[in-house]
Design an enzyme around this catalytic site. Structure first.
Site, PDB file in Angstrom:
ATOM      1  N   CYS A  95     -31.328   4.318  21.173  1.00 46.28           N
ATOM      2  CA  CYS A  95     -31.104   5.707  21.587  1.00 46.28           C
ATOM      3  C   CYS A  95     -29.810   6.258  21.000  1.00 46.28           C
ATOM      4  O   CYS A  95     -28.771   5.595  21.012  1.00 46.28           O
ATOM      5  CB  CYS A  95     -31.068   5.796  23.112  1.00 46.28           C
ATOM      6  SG  CYS A  95     -30.782   7.464  23.747  1.00 46.28           S
ATOM      7  N   CYS A 155     -22.804  14.907  26.387  1.00 51.76           N
ATOM      8  CA  CYS A 155     -23.166  13.512  26.108  1.00 51.76           C
ATOM      9  C   CYS A 155     -23.531  12.755  27.386  1.00 51.76           C
ATOM     10  O   CYS A 155     -24.344  11.834  27.349  1.00 51.76           O
ATOM     11  CB  CYS A 155     -22.050  12.804  25.353  1.00 51.76           C
ATOM     12  SG  CYS A 155     -20.495  12.625  26.269  1.00 51.76           S
ATOM     13  N   CYS A 170     -23.546  15.949  20.618  1.00 51.09           N
ATOM     14  CA  CYS A 170     -22.132  16.353  20.640  1.00 51.09           C
ATOM     15  C   CYS A 170     -21.896  17.574  19.747  1.00 51.09           C
ATOM     16  O   CYS A 170     -22.157  17.530  18.540  1.00 51.09           O
ATOM     17  CB  CYS A 170     -21.244  15.200  20.177  1.00 51.09           C
ATOM     18  SG  CYS A 170     -19.484  15.625  20.176  1.00 51.09           S
ATOM     19  N   CYS A 205     -28.080  11.585  28.765  1.00 52.68           N
ATOM     20  CA  CYS A 205     -28.376  10.149  28.832  1.00 52.68           C
ATOM     21  C   CYS A 205     -29.697   9.890  29.571  1.00 52.68           C
ATOM     22  O   CYS A 205     -29.870  10.323  30.713  1.00 52.68           O
ATOM     23  CB  CYS A 205     -27.242   9.418  29.548  1.00 52.68           C
ATOM     24  SG  CYS A 205     -27.532   7.641  29.735  1.00 52.68           S
ATOM     25  N   CYS A 223     -28.579   0.478  25.899  1.00 55.41           N
ATOM     26  CA  CYS A 223     -28.735   1.712  25.119  1.00 55.41           C
ATOM     27  C   CYS A 223     -29.844   1.596  24.069  1.00 55.41           C
ATOM     28  O   CYS A 223     -30.470   2.594  23.710  1.00 55.41           O
ATOM     29  CB  CYS A 223     -27.417   2.081  24.431  1.00 55.41           C
ATOM     30  SG  CYS A 223     -26.160   2.705  25.552  1.00 55.41           S
ATOM     31  N   ASP A 274      -7.438   5.907  37.476  1.00 59.00           N
ATOM     32  CA  ASP A 274      -7.311   6.669  36.240  1.00 59.00           C
ATOM     33  C   ASP A 274      -5.923   7.295  36.065  1.00 59.00           C
ATOM     34  O   ASP A 274      -5.768   8.254  35.323  1.00 59.00           O
ATOM     35  CB  ASP A 274      -8.387   7.762  36.202  1.00 59.00           C
ATOM     36  CG  ASP A 274      -8.546   8.370  34.813  1.00 59.00           C
ATOM     37  OD1 ASP A 274      -8.317   7.655  33.828  1.00 59.00           O
ATOM     38  OD2 ASP A 274      -8.880   9.568  34.717  1.00 59.00           O
TER      39      ASP A 274
END
Length: 383
Positions: free
Chosen positions: A196, A249, A203, A253, A193, A139
């Site tokens: 969903c 967020c 958010c 999940c 996903c 990263d």
């Protein structure tokens, strides 16, 4: 350790063995062409200006768009994931308005420091065994880890744009080893996903223009970490007590039901960072800030930007007991801190008491802080 697909090749077996020994939870192999849609999505993201002030994303766009643009000789990419799942509900702190909410990933050691050395160990074994060249990334270089991880079967990019795993939910740190060695690539993971929308709907700042799209300029993680100036007025109340990052967020999940707490000690939350009192954070000078967040990624944003965030949380807390600390910070040497302190005081004090502070305004020379005074007084007049 979980291998997405086991293969008989000795090199693959070596990589999996070394990855397990280094504390990684999953390893897959991607080809350099594993993320064909990524360049177009990146171009659209940048064209829309959704990267905000992260100019480095635009500056490195050409190298970021494709692994071979970064390193022409790469033949295979080893993708590794390390679980950092929390052992507590990361959203519970949001109801404790006198406490600060720090993103799970930052509640212990900086993951860059934890992971990079271990990647080098694995890469060194690969190079020694094969004679191949290797490069490691965590990263900190223009590598699109999430699309490559999805293209290698490690998980899929959810509607919140983060990687989701059937085994670890949304709680995986990613690292990659680029190599000139030829390795058989794994199959991509399917998107699970479905219909969903949990991550989109939760958010606080409506940072997702559409599923699978993020506008970083509206994201609390961006605002509290990457953004260097005053927090835009429209987002301050929505920040609540989030003082570094935002887990909403990720934490909501449904795939997290399969996740488990991180086994790596350096990735488990430090107790004092789960819900630190705002009253204590407001007292941090530069030395105390550096000591308290030693080894933590929070340290990288510096004391002034961090106190800006804490003052926003103080203003949202309704805690009158925080007024004296905010009042002291209204005379802080840093304009960024002074401006946030003015906003916090305007939320915590009665109009007549706030009006009594106007002596500070006449001596203010910073344009941004003058703007904070103007906005605060106008807001007070409209109450």
């Amino acid at each position: 350790m979980t291998a997405v697909r086991s293969r008989p090749e000795r090199l693959r077996a070596l990589i999996e063995m070394e990855a397990c020994a280094a504390g990684f939870d999953v390893v897959t192999i991607a080809s350099p062409e594993a993320a064909p849609m990524a360049p177009g999505r990146l171009a659209h993201f940048l064209k829309e200006g959704r990267h905000g002030t992260m100019a480095w994303m635009e500056e490195t766009a050409m190298r970021r768009a494709h692994p071979r643009a970064l390193w022409p000789d790469v033949r295979s990419i080893i993708m590794l994931g390390m679980n950092y799942g929390p052992g507590h509900d990361p959203l519970a702190v949001l109801a404790r308005r006198d406490r600060g909410a720090i993103s799970v990933y930052a509640q212990n050691r900086d993951y860059h420091d934890v992971i990079k050395g271990r990647l080098k160990q694995i890469a060194g074994k690969v190079a020694a065994r094969t004679g191949a060249q290797v490069k490691v990334f965590v990263d900190t270089a223009p590598v699109m880890e999430k699309p490559l991880a999805a293209g290698s079967g490690l998980g899929w990019q959810g509607k919140h744009t983060n990687l989701v795993s059937r085994e670890f939910g949304s709680w995986l740190f990613l690292g990659s080893i680029f190599t000139t060695a030829e390795l058989a690539a794994d199959r991509p993971e399917k998107d699970h996903c479905g219909s969903c929308r949990a991550c989109l709907d939760i958010c606080p700042t409506e940072a997702f223009p559409a599923p699978y799209q993020l506008d970083a300029r509206r994201c609390i993680s961006y605002l509290t970490i990457e953004h260097k100036g005053p927090i835009p007025q429209e987002f301050r109340e929505r920040m609540g007590n989030r003082i570094y990052g935002c887990d909403d967020c990720l934490a909501v999940c449904p795939w997290n039901k399969f996740a488990r707490e991180a086994s790596e000690a350096k990735l488990k939350a430090r107790e004092e960072l789960k819900a630190p009192p705002l009253s204590e954070l407001l007292e941090l000078d530069d030395a105390a800030f550096r000591a308290f967040f030693s080894g933590s990624p929070v340290k990288r944003i510096g004391r002034d930007r961090f106190l800006r965030n804490v003052l926003i949380a103080a203003g949202n807390s309704g805690e009158k007991s925080l007024v004296p600390a905010c009042r002291r910070l209204a005379e802080d040497p840093a304009p960024l801190v002074r401006g946030a302190a003015i906003w916090a005081l305007s939320r915590l004090m009665e109009p007549h008491a706030f009006e009594a502070l106007r002596d500070l305004q006449q001596y203010e020379t910073d344009t941004d802080v003058q703007g904070e005074w103007k906005h605060a007084l106008g807001w007070m007049a409209g109450r």
